[in-house]
Design a protein around this motif. Structure first.
Motif, PDB file in Angstrom:
ATOM      1  N   VAL A  61      -4.662  13.690   2.270  1.00 43.68           N
ATOM      2  CA  VAL A  61      -5.208  13.098   3.492  1.00 43.68           C
ATOM      3  C   VAL A  61      -4.487  11.775   3.743  1.00 43.68           C
ATOM      4  O   VAL A  61      -4.726  10.794   3.036  1.00 43.68           O
ATOM      5  CB  VAL A  61      -6.729  12.850   3.367  1.00 43.68           C
ATOM      6  N   PRO A  62      -3.589  11.716   4.733  1.00 44.95           N
ATOM      7  CA  PRO A  62      -2.873  10.464   5.002  1.00 44.95           C
ATOM      8  C   PRO A  62      -3.795   9.360   5.507  1.00 44.95           C
ATOM      9  O   PRO A  62      -4.958   9.605   5.839  1.00 44.95           O
ATOM     10  CB  PRO A  62      -1.859  10.872   6.096  1.00 44.95           C
ATOM     11  N   GLU A  63      -3.260   8.169   5.567  1.00 40.21           N
ATOM     12  CA  GLU A  63      -4.009   7.027   6.095  1.00 40.21           C
ATOM     13  C   GLU A  63      -4.367   7.265   7.555  1.00 40.21           C
ATOM     14  O   GLU A  63      -3.634   7.901   8.300  1.00 40.21           O
ATOM     15  CB  GLU A  63      -3.155   5.764   5.963  1.00 40.21           C
ATOM     16  N   LYS A  64      -5.543   6.751   7.956  1.00 37.08           N
ATOM     17  CA  LYS A  64      -6.061   6.877   9.320  1.00 37.08           C
ATOM     18  C   LYS A  64      -6.285   8.344   9.697  1.00 37.08           C
ATOM     19  O   LYS A  64      -6.092   8.737  10.854  1.00 37.08           O
ATOM     20  CB  LYS A  64      -5.117   6.213  10.330  1.00 37.08           C
ATOM     21  N   HIS A  65      -6.702   9.142   8.737  1.00 40.43           N
ATOM     22  CA  HIS A  65      -7.059  10.533   8.971  1.00 40.43           C
ATOM     23  C   HIS A  65      -8.487  10.775   8.492  1.00 40.43           C
ATOM     24  O   HIS A  65      -9.076   9.949   7.798  1.00 40.43           O
ATOM     25  CB  HIS A  65      -6.096  11.485   8.259  1.00 40.43           C
ATOM     26  N   ILE A  66      -9.026  11.923   8.844  1.00 36.80           N
ATOM     27  CA  ILE A  66     -10.402  12.272   8.512  1.00 36.80           C
ATOM     28  C   ILE A  66     -10.413  13.572   7.713  1.00 36.80           C
ATOM     29  O   ILE A  66      -9.798  14.561   8.120  1.00 36.80           O
ATOM     30  CB  ILE A  66     -11.244  12.448   9.792  1.00 36.80           C
ATOM     31  N   ALA A  67     -11.105  13.560   6.581  1.00 29.64           N
ATOM     32  CA  ALA A  67     -11.312  14.774   5.790  1.00 29.64           C
ATOM     33  C   ALA A  67     -12.760  15.213   5.946  1.00 29.64           C
ATOM     34  O   ALA A  67     -13.675  14.411   5.762  1.00 29.64           O
ATOM     35  CB  ALA A  67     -10.993  14.518   4.320  1.00 29.64           C
ATOM     36  N   TRP A  68     -12.958  16.471   6.300  1.00 23.97           N
ATOM     37  CA  TRP A  68     -14.302  17.023   6.453  1.00 23.97           C
ATOM     38  C   TRP A  68     -14.536  17.990   5.313  1.00 23.97           C
ATOM     39  O   TRP A  68     -13.896  19.029   5.213  1.00 23.97           O
ATOM     40  CB  TRP A  68     -14.430  17.730   7.794  1.00 23.97           C
ATOM     41  N   ILE A  69     -15.492  17.660   4.425  1.00 25.04           N
ATOM     42  CA  ILE A  69     -15.827  18.502   3.287  1.00 25.04           C
ATOM     43  C   ILE A  69     -17.191  19.131   3.552  1.00 25.04           C
ATOM     44  O   ILE A  69     -18.191  18.418   3.665  1.00 25.04           O
ATOM     45  CB  ILE A  69     -15.855  17.684   1.980  1.00 25.04           C
ATOM     46  N   ARG A 219       4.570  11.613  -1.413  1.00 22.19           N
ATOM     47  CA  ARG A 219       4.591  10.369  -2.188  1.00 22.19           C
ATOM     48  C   ARG A 219       5.069   9.205  -1.315  1.00 22.19           C
ATOM     49  O   ARG A 219       4.547   8.087  -1.437  1.00 22.19           O
ATOM     50  CB  ARG A 219       5.501  10.530  -3.416  1.00 22.19           C
ATOM     51  N   ALA A 220       6.014   9.454  -0.432  1.00 24.40           N
ATOM     52  CA  ALA A 220       6.500   8.403   0.468  1.00 24.40           C
ATOM     53  C   ALA A 220       5.376   7.892   1.365  1.00 24.40           C
ATOM     54  O   ALA A 220       5.242   6.680   1.596  1.00 24.40           O
ATOM     55  CB  ALA A 220       7.655   8.932   1.315  1.00 24.40           C
ATOM     56  N   ILE A 221       4.536   8.797   1.877  1.00 22.60           N
ATOM     57  CA  ILE A 221       3.424   8.394   2.732  1.00 22.60           C
ATOM     58  C   ILE A 221       2.420   7.551   1.949  1.00 22.60           C
ATOM     59  O   ILE A 221       1.840   6.589   2.475  1.00 22.60           O
ATOM     60  CB  ILE A 221       2.766   9.637   3.358  1.00 22.60           C
ATOM     61  N   GLU A 222       2.215   7.888   0.685  1.00 22.31           N
ATOM     62  CA  GLU A 222       1.342   7.062  -0.162  1.00 22.31           C
ATOM     63  C   GLU A 222       1.930   5.664  -0.327  1.00 22.31           C
ATOM     64  O   GLU A 222       1.209   4.658  -0.240  1.00 22.31           O
ATOM     65  CB  GLU A 222       1.170   7.727  -1.522  1.00 22.31           C
ATOM     66  N   LEU A 223       3.231   5.574  -0.561  1.00 22.96           N
ATOM     67  CA  LEU A 223       3.871   4.267  -0.723  1.00 22.96           C
ATOM     68  C   LEU A 223       3.862   3.475   0.579  1.00 22.96           C
ATOM     69  O   LEU A 223       3.715   2.248   0.559  1.00 22.96           O
ATOM     70  CB  LEU A 223       5.308   4.444  -1.226  1.00 22.96           C
ATOM     71  N   LEU A 224       4.017   4.153   1.703  1.00 21.49           N
ATOM     72  CA  LEU A 224       3.943   3.472   2.995  1.00 21.49           C
ATOM     73  C   LEU A 224       2.574   2.821   3.183  1.00 21.49           C
ATOM     74  O   LEU A 224       2.467   1.729   3.737  1.00 21.49           O
ATOM     75  CB  LEU A 224       4.204   4.461   4.131  1.00 21.49           C
ATOM     76  N   ALA A 225       1.534   3.490   2.694  1.00 23.13           N
ATOM     77  CA  ALA A 225       0.174   2.954   2.839  1.00 23.13           C
ATOM     78  C   ALA A 225      -0.036   1.698   1.997  1.00 23.13           C
ATOM     79  O   ALA A 225      -0.891   0.869   2.317  1.00 23.13           O
ATOM     80  CB  ALA A 225      -0.854   4.020   2.458  1.00 23.13           C
ATOM     81  N   ASP A 226       0.745   1.538   0.909  1.00 18.52           N
ATOM     82  CA  ASP A 226       0.615   0.338   0.078  1.00 18.52           C
ATOM     83  C   ASP A 226       1.266  -0.888   0.712  1.00 18.52           C
ATOM     84  O   ASP A 226       0.993  -2.026   0.319  1.00 18.52           O
ATOM     85  CB  ASP A 226       1.246   0.575  -1.300  1.00 18.52           C
ATOM     86  N   ARG A 227       2.182  -0.663   1.665  1.00 21.28           N
ATOM     87  CA  ARG A 227       2.811  -1.748   2.428  1.00 21.28           C
ATOM     88  C   ARG A 227       3.519  -2.781   1.536  1.00 21.28           C
ATOM     89  O   ARG A 227       3.503  -3.970   1.820  1.00 21.28           O
ATOM     90  CB  ARG A 227       1.765  -2.451   3.301  1.00 21.28           C
ATOM     91  N   GLU A 228       4.108  -2.319   0.457  1.00 17.57           N
ATOM     92  CA  GLU A 228       4.771  -3.244  -0.468  1.00 17.57           C
ATOM     93  C   GLU A 228       6.283  -3.056  -0.520  1.00 17.57           C
ATOM     94  O   GLU A 228       6.991  -3.889  -1.075  1.00 17.57           O
ATOM     95  CB  GLU A 228       4.196  -3.068  -1.877  1.00 17.57           C
ATOM     96  N   LYS A 229       6.793  -1.960   0.049  1.00 17.57           N
ATOM     97  CA  LYS A 229       8.214  -1.658  -0.048  1.00 17.57           C
ATOM     98  C   LYS A 229       8.786  -1.349   1.329  1.00 17.57           C
ATOM     99  O   LYS A 229       8.076  -0.904   2.239  1.00 17.57           O
ATOM    100  CB  LYS A 229       8.451  -0.452  -0.980  1.00 17.57           C
ATOM    101  N   THR A 230      10.099  -1.571   1.465  1.00 18.34           N
ATOM    102  CA  THR A 230      10.780  -1.225   2.703  1.00 18.34           C
ATOM    103  C   THR A 230      11.013   0.281   2.746  1.00 18.34           C
ATOM    104  O   THR A 230      10.887   0.982   1.731  1.00 18.34           O
ATOM    105  CB  THR A 230      12.137  -1.935   2.801  1.00 18.34           C
TER     106      THR A 230
END
Length: 267
Positions: A61-69, A219-230
């Motif tokens: 589930v990427p950032e700014k998304h909704i998971a419905w369980i 994994r890249a999308i997870e790292l983008l969410a951390d906002r620590e790397k270019t």
């Protein structure tokens, strides 16, 4: 699962259909082993990303998304982000209104504003004391599927192969996707010939290169969410030889460039 988490789940499971619970996580690690609720669980990834394990399938589930369980579905939650912030809604519908199956939705500005409005009303919404707000919340979530299309990309991050001999191979690829993986090296590590491993992938309808690239982009999308790397740093960290290759594969899988993805989730 710690005592506080167990207590909260017990509270949800003993609650009445006329109660809607709202929980906001802080900037904290998310690791919840298998559990279930008797209410629909709707999770908004305000910051960071989330992985949801249901049965043998792992969803991303990427950032700014909704998971419905759906209610009664056993699931595990975790995040590979350093910090993650979620807004979680627990509610009950009439049987005819229940969603069918696990779903992931993108958010629009309208959806985000409504989620923010509902979440601002406290930790509990009761039909008997807040009838209008209670009905509005139910109606909003009933309309959610028609307001936002289901994300078709990056949902299943762990494919379940037809041949169980591939299970540890796929786990290995997921854990080592940032390395310079080749099918030859993976085959040697697990004691297969390249021909036999290729045949296992083919029979399970899995392409080695595509599976590897999916893990790298996830994994890249997870790292983008951390906002620590270019973007360039992320490209190399997840295993691409050049930023251009990263951009090309990211676009192939998500339909947009890394830069466009960052801009979209920041809007």
């Amino acid at each position: 699962m710690n005592g506080e988490q167990k207590s909260y789940i017990a509270t949800i499971n003993s609650s009445q259909p006329e109660e809607i619970f709202i929980k906001k996580t802080g900037w904290e690690e998310i690791v919840l082993p298998a559990h279930a609720h008797n209410k629909e669980q709707i999770i908004y990834t305000l910051s960071g990303t989330l992985r949801v394990q249901i049965g043998n399938t792992n969803y991303f589930v990427p950032e700014k998304h909704i998971a419905w369980i759906p209610a009664g579905v056993e699931h595990e939650l975790c995040s590979h982000n350093r910090l993650v912030s979620l807004v979680i809604f627990y509610l009950s519908f009439e049987e005819a209104d229940v969603m069918n199956g696990f779903s992931i939705y993108n958010t629009t500005s309208v959806i985000a504003e409504n989620l923010k409005f509902i979440a601002s009303k406290g930790k509990l919404i009761r039909r008997d004391t807040q009838a209008d707000l209670f009905q509005f919340t139910l109606s909003f979530f009933k309309l959610l599927p028609s307001m936002s299309p289901v994300r078709e990309i990056l949902l299943k991050t762990l494919v379940i192969p037809d041949d169980q001999r591939l299970v540890p191979v796929l786990h290995y690829i997921t854990e080592h996707c940032g390395e310079n993986l080749k099918i030859e090296t993976v085959a040697k590590y697990f004691g297969f010939s390249v021909r036999n491993l290729s045949r296992l992938f083919f029979r399970s309808n899995i392409r080695f290169s595509l599976y590897l690239n999916y893990q790298r982009v996830t994994r890249a999308i997870e790292l983008l969410a951390d906002r620590e790397k270019t973007l360039s740093e992320i490209a190399y960290e997840v295993g691409f030889s050049t930023p251009n290759n990263f951009n090309r594969v990211f676009r192939q899988i998500t339909g947009m460039s890394p830069g466009q993805f960052v801009k979209m989730k920041n809007e």
